[in-house]
Design a protein around this motif. Sequence first.
Motif, PDB file in Angstrom:
ATOM      1  N   ARG A   5       0.853  -1.196   0.000  1.00  0.00           N
ATOM      2  CA  ARG A   5       0.000   0.000   0.000  1.00  0.00           C
ATOM      3  C   ARG A   5       0.879   1.232   0.000  1.00  0.00           C
ATOM      4  O   ARG A   5       1.886   1.287   0.683  1.00  0.00           O
ATOM      5  CB  ARG A   5      -0.891  -0.027   1.238  1.00  0.00           C
ATOM      6  CG  ARG A   5      -1.530   1.258   1.673  1.00  0.00           C
ATOM      7  CD  ARG A   5      -2.886   1.627   1.125  1.00  0.00           C
ATOM      8  NE  ARG A   5      -3.794   0.638   0.695  1.00  0.00           N
ATOM      9  CZ  ARG A   5      -4.892   0.239   1.348  1.00  0.00           C
ATOM     10  NH1 ARG A   5      -5.178   0.726   2.520  1.00  0.00           N
ATOM     11  NH2 ARG A   5      -5.705  -0.653   0.815  1.00  0.00           N
ATOM     12  N   ALA A  16      -4.433  10.067  -1.834  1.00  0.00           N
ATOM     13  CA  ALA A  16      -4.910   8.813  -2.430  1.00  0.00           C
ATOM     14  C   ALA A  16      -4.246   7.618  -1.764  1.00  0.00           C
ATOM     15  O   ALA A  16      -3.041   7.631  -1.492  1.00  0.00           O
ATOM     16  CB  ALA A  16      -4.612   8.799  -3.924  1.00  0.00           C
ATOM     17  N   MET A  18      -3.287   3.814  -2.407  1.00  0.00           N
ATOM     18  CA  MET A  18      -3.033   3.000  -3.586  1.00  0.00           C
ATOM     19  C   MET A  18      -2.611   1.593  -3.174  1.00  0.00           C
ATOM     20  O   MET A  18      -1.860   1.428  -2.219  1.00  0.00           O
ATOM     21  CB  MET A  18      -1.907   3.622  -4.420  1.00  0.00           C
ATOM     22  CG  MET A  18      -2.037   5.115  -4.694  1.00  0.00           C
ATOM     23  SD  MET A  18      -3.307   5.506  -5.866  1.00  0.00           S
ATOM     24  CE  MET A  18      -2.538   4.948  -7.363  1.00  0.00           C
ATOM     25  N   TRP A  30      -0.365   0.041  -9.961  1.00  0.00           N
ATOM     26  CA  TRP A  30      -0.950   0.728  -8.816  1.00  0.00           C
ATOM     27  C   TRP A  30      -2.399   1.082  -9.133  1.00  0.00           C
ATOM     28  O   TRP A  30      -2.694   1.567 -10.213  1.00  0.00           O
ATOM     29  CB  TRP A  30      -0.172   1.997  -8.489  1.00  0.00           C
ATOM     30  CG  TRP A  30       1.166   1.719  -7.891  1.00  0.00           C
ATOM     31  CD1 TRP A  30       2.361   1.750  -8.524  1.00  0.00           C
ATOM     32  CD2 TRP A  30       1.427   1.362  -6.536  1.00  0.00           C
ATOM     33  NE1 TRP A  30       3.362   1.432  -7.652  1.00  0.00           N
ATOM     34  CE2 TRP A  30       2.822   1.186  -6.412  1.00  0.00           C
ATOM     35  CE3 TRP A  30       0.634   1.150  -5.413  1.00  0.00           C
ATOM     36  CZ2 TRP A  30       3.428   0.838  -5.226  1.00  0.00           C
ATOM     37  CZ3 TRP A  30       1.241   0.798  -4.225  1.00  0.00           C
ATOM     38  CH2 TRP A  30       2.618   0.649  -4.129  1.00  0.00           C
ATOM     39  N   ARG A  31      -3.279   0.846  -8.157  1.00  0.00           N
ATOM     40  CA  ARG A  31      -4.690   1.173  -8.328  1.00  0.00           C
ATOM     41  C   ARG A  31      -5.165   1.948  -7.101  1.00  0.00           C
ATOM     42  O   ARG A  31      -4.885   1.554  -5.967  1.00  0.00           O
ATOM     43  CB  ARG A  31      -5.516  -0.101  -8.478  1.00  0.00           C
ATOM     44  CG  ARG A  31      -7.006   0.210  -8.720  1.00  0.00           C
ATOM     45  CD  ARG A  31      -7.797  -1.058  -8.789  1.00  0.00           C
ATOM     46  NE  ARG A  31      -7.798  -1.636  -7.446  1.00  0.00           N
ATOM     47  CZ  ARG A  31      -8.783  -2.350  -6.936  1.00  0.00           C
ATOM     48  NH1 ARG A  31      -9.819  -2.646  -7.658  1.00  0.00           N
ATOM     49  NH2 ARG A  31      -8.719  -2.819  -5.712  1.00  0.00           N
ATOM     50  N   GLU A  32      -5.867   3.039  -7.338  1.00  0.00           N
ATOM     51  CA  GLU A  32      -6.422   3.823  -6.232  1.00  0.00           C
ATOM     52  C   GLU A  32      -7.582   3.054  -5.610  1.00  0.00           C
ATOM     53  O   GLU A  32      -8.507   2.640  -6.308  1.00  0.00           O
ATOM     54  CB  GLU A  32      -6.906   5.183  -6.723  1.00  0.00           C
ATOM     55  CG  GLU A  32      -7.410   6.071  -5.604  1.00  0.00           C
ATOM     56  CD  GLU A  32      -7.814   7.442  -6.085  1.00  0.00           C
ATOM     57  OE1 GLU A  32      -8.930   7.863  -5.728  1.00  0.00           O
ATOM     58  OE2 GLU A  32      -7.027   8.092  -6.816  1.00  0.00           O
TER      59      GLU A  32
END
Length: 130
Positions: A5, A16, A18, A30-32
């Motif tokens: 994370r 944010a 991630m 990487w994804r929010e």
Amino acid sequence: DGGLRAITAGVDGKIALMDLLLQGDEGPVWREVGAVHLPYNDRDVHTEVATITATALRLLVTASNGEAYQWELRNGLPVSATLTRDIPAAGLRRSWQSACILPSGKIMRLASSWQRGPGGASSLRPELLL
């Protein structure tokens, strides 16, 4: 879930959260997975972020003016957009470095300030403030 994370400060006061996900042949991406927003300051601009720290239960953002903003986390994500703001009682002549939340809920801040020493020489002195 044991993944990696990251928490980032972005434009317009966005903080944010991630997660690093494996995407098959594409490799990790990487994804929010969550976000909160800092309030505007008295000059009608978003507060400048000095540091971001997090525990399993709290996200803490320390601003360059020493103010600390915190959000409750559950399962690593913000419970709501509602924040708690903590303003330091110490003076404005400090350079704010970081902060952490103590088990009691109080915020401890690391700062530095210029101090005049013997003979008039100035030196940067670290300070821990509750």
